[in-house]
Write an enzyme that holds these catalytic residues in place. Structure first.
Site, PDB file in Angstrom:
ATOM      1  CD  GLU A  84      10.956 -39.458 -86.559  1.00  0.00           C
ATOM      2  OE1 GLU A  84       9.737 -39.120 -86.226  1.00  0.00           O
ATOM      3  OE2 GLU A  84      11.203 -39.615 -87.626  1.00  0.00           O
ATOM      4  CG  ASN A 129       6.567 -36.496 -91.724  1.00  0.00           C
ATOM      5  OD1 ASN A 129       6.052 -36.185 -92.788  1.00  0.00           O
ATOM      6  ND2 ASN A 129       7.560 -37.532 -91.512  1.00  0.00           N
ATOM      7  CD1 TRP A 130       0.281 -34.056 -91.270  1.00  0.00           C
ATOM      8  CD2 TRP A 130      -0.892 -33.124 -93.065  1.00  0.00           C
ATOM      9  NE1 TRP A 130      -0.810 -33.179 -91.075  1.00  0.00           N
ATOM     10  CE2 TRP A 130      -1.349 -32.506 -92.046  1.00  0.00           C
ATOM     11  CE3 TRP A 130      -1.348 -32.746 -94.415  1.00  0.00           C
ATOM     12  CZ2 TRP A 130      -2.636 -31.750 -92.108  1.00  0.00           C
ATOM     13  CZ3 TRP A 130      -2.270 -31.727 -94.308  1.00  0.00           C
ATOM     14  CH2 TRP A 130      -3.029 -31.459 -93.381  1.00  0.00           C
ATOM     15  CE  LYS A 131       5.285 -41.003 -91.411  1.00  0.00           C
ATOM     16  NZ  LYS A 131       5.985 -42.294 -91.106  1.00  0.00           N
ATOM     17  CB  SER A 149       4.474 -45.077 -82.214  1.00  0.00           C
ATOM     18  OG  SER A 149       4.569 -45.990 -83.317  1.00  0.00           O
ATOM     19  N   GLY A 154       5.442 -45.661 -86.855  1.00  0.00           N
ATOM     20  CA  GLY A 154       4.261 -46.222 -87.535  1.00  0.00           C
ATOM     21  C   GLY A 154       3.888 -47.549 -86.985  1.00  0.00           C
ATOM     22  CD  GLU A 158       8.364 -43.146 -93.346  1.00  0.00           C
ATOM     23  OE1 GLU A 158       8.054 -42.196 -93.932  1.00  0.00           O
ATOM     24  OE2 GLU A 158       7.812 -43.597 -92.437  1.00  0.00           O
ATOM     25  CG  HIS A 193      11.664 -39.509 -92.046  1.00  0.00           C
ATOM     26  ND1 HIS A 193      11.010 -40.717 -92.201  1.00  0.00           N
ATOM     27  CD2 HIS A 193      10.590 -38.855 -91.118  1.00  0.00           C
ATOM     28  CE1 HIS A 193      10.043 -41.121 -91.452  1.00  0.00           C
ATOM     29  NE2 HIS A 193       9.585 -40.217 -90.673  1.00  0.00           N
TER      30      HIS A 193
HETATM   31  C1  PEP Z   1       7.489 -40.110 -88.303  1.00  0.00           C
HETATM   32  O1  PEP Z   1       7.243 -40.683 -89.530  1.00  0.00           O
HETATM   33  O2  PEP Z   1       8.178 -39.102 -88.489  1.00  0.00           O
HETATM   34  C2  PEP Z   1       6.673 -40.635 -87.430  1.00  0.00           C
HETATM   35  C3  PEP Z   1       7.240 -40.386 -86.221  1.00  0.00           C
HETATM   36  O3  PEP Z   1       5.669 -41.473 -87.429  1.00  0.00           O
HETATM   37  P1  PEP Z   1       4.826 -42.100 -86.450  1.00  0.00           P
HETATM   38  O4  PEP Z   1       4.317 -40.946 -85.381  1.00  0.00           O
HETATM   39  O5  PEP Z   1       3.599 -42.569 -87.263  1.00  0.00           O
HETATM   40  O6  PEP Z   1       5.223 -43.083 -85.732  1.00  0.00           O
END
Ligand code: PEP
Length: 250
Positions: free
Chosen positions: A165, A11-13, A210, A171, A97, A95
């Site tokens: 998640e 997921n490049w966001k 993470s 993050g 976010e 997600h």
């Molecule tokens: C995500 O945003 O789905 C995610 C898992 O981010 P990160 O791997 O950076 O924690």
């Protein structure tokens, strides 16, 4: 009953302009392990270009969100049909976010999942507890509730993926203990089988939050962990390939 096929999805966001396509090309050109699905979900502006660049290769391209409607007066939004036309094969939905930043409820997520199915996109539906919910002992209730309400019945006939998640792990460099991940994945599996029968047993349940090359192997080895949804570490091909390699070594 066939076992879930593992997937590593990036997921490049809101990261990446055209220059970042070189990272995607490096991933697609690597010696990827057989039996692992690999996907990259760039910003909407790059979906078409990445799809064309990676066409015919092993890496699937996906979107990061879609609107429930196919078109309309929704400034700034992208529909599932638009993503599909741009070459996307899957779409991340729900997600944290989006849930936290845009007030997306489980009902909205379920409507987006229905939109993805209408456009023949595979939904990757995210669920996860906040830190306060974990500290309050509510993790399993919150997560299974989200699974029940964010996934419409129609999914029983279509391929889909769930991503666990924990919000506080995204993050942050923090991850739950292996035992905690195992416990939540087992509860999600039970809920999926209860709701969707055999289709629920076939669905891959990804862990996200993470994941790095250094911790991927132990997380991916856990029962019911069918891959990973990767944010930060998917931006650099070498890191992402390290995680894909760990999935291949399961
Ligand atoms: C995500 O945003 O789905 C995610 C898992 O981010 P990160 O791997 O950076 O924690």
């Amino acid at each position: 009953m066939s076992a879930p096929v593992p997937m590593i999805a990036g997921n490049w966001k809101m990261h990446g302009t055209a220059a970042a396509l070189a990272e995607a090309q490096q991933v697609a050109g690597a010696d990827l392990p057989a039996g692992v699905r690999v996907a990259l979900c760039p910003p909407a502006t790059l979906v078409e270009r990445m799809s064309r660049t990676l066409q015919g290769g092993p890496v699937l391209v996906g979107g990061q969100d879609c609107h429930p409607e196919p078109q309309g007066a929704h400034t700034g939004d992208v529909s599932a049909e638009m993503l599909a036309e741009a070459g996307a094969k899957l779409v991340i939905l729900g997600h944290s976010e989006r849930r936290a930043g845009y007030g997306e409820s489980d009902e909205v997520v379920a409507a987006k999942v229905a939109a993805a199915l209408r456009a023949a996109l595979e939904p990757v539906v995210c669920v996860g507890e906040t830190l306060a919910e974990r500290e309050g002992g509510k993790t399993l209730d919150v997560v299974t509730w989200q699974v029940r309400r964010s996934l419409p019945e129609a999914l029983s006939a279509r391929p889909f993926t769930v991503a666990y998640e924990p919000v506080w792990a995204i993050g942050s460099g923090l991850t739950p203990s292996l035992g905690d991940i195992e416990e939540v994945h087992a509860a999600i599996r039970e809920t999926l089988v209860e709701k969707f029968g055999e289709a629920g047993a076939r669905t891959a349940i990804l862990y996200g939050g993470s994941v790095k090359p250094a911790n991927a192997r132990e997380i991916l080895a856990l029962p019911e962990v069918g891959g990973a949804l990767v944010g930060g570490a998917s931006l650099k091909a070498s890191d992402f390939l390290g995680i894909i390699g760990a999935a291949g070594a399961r």
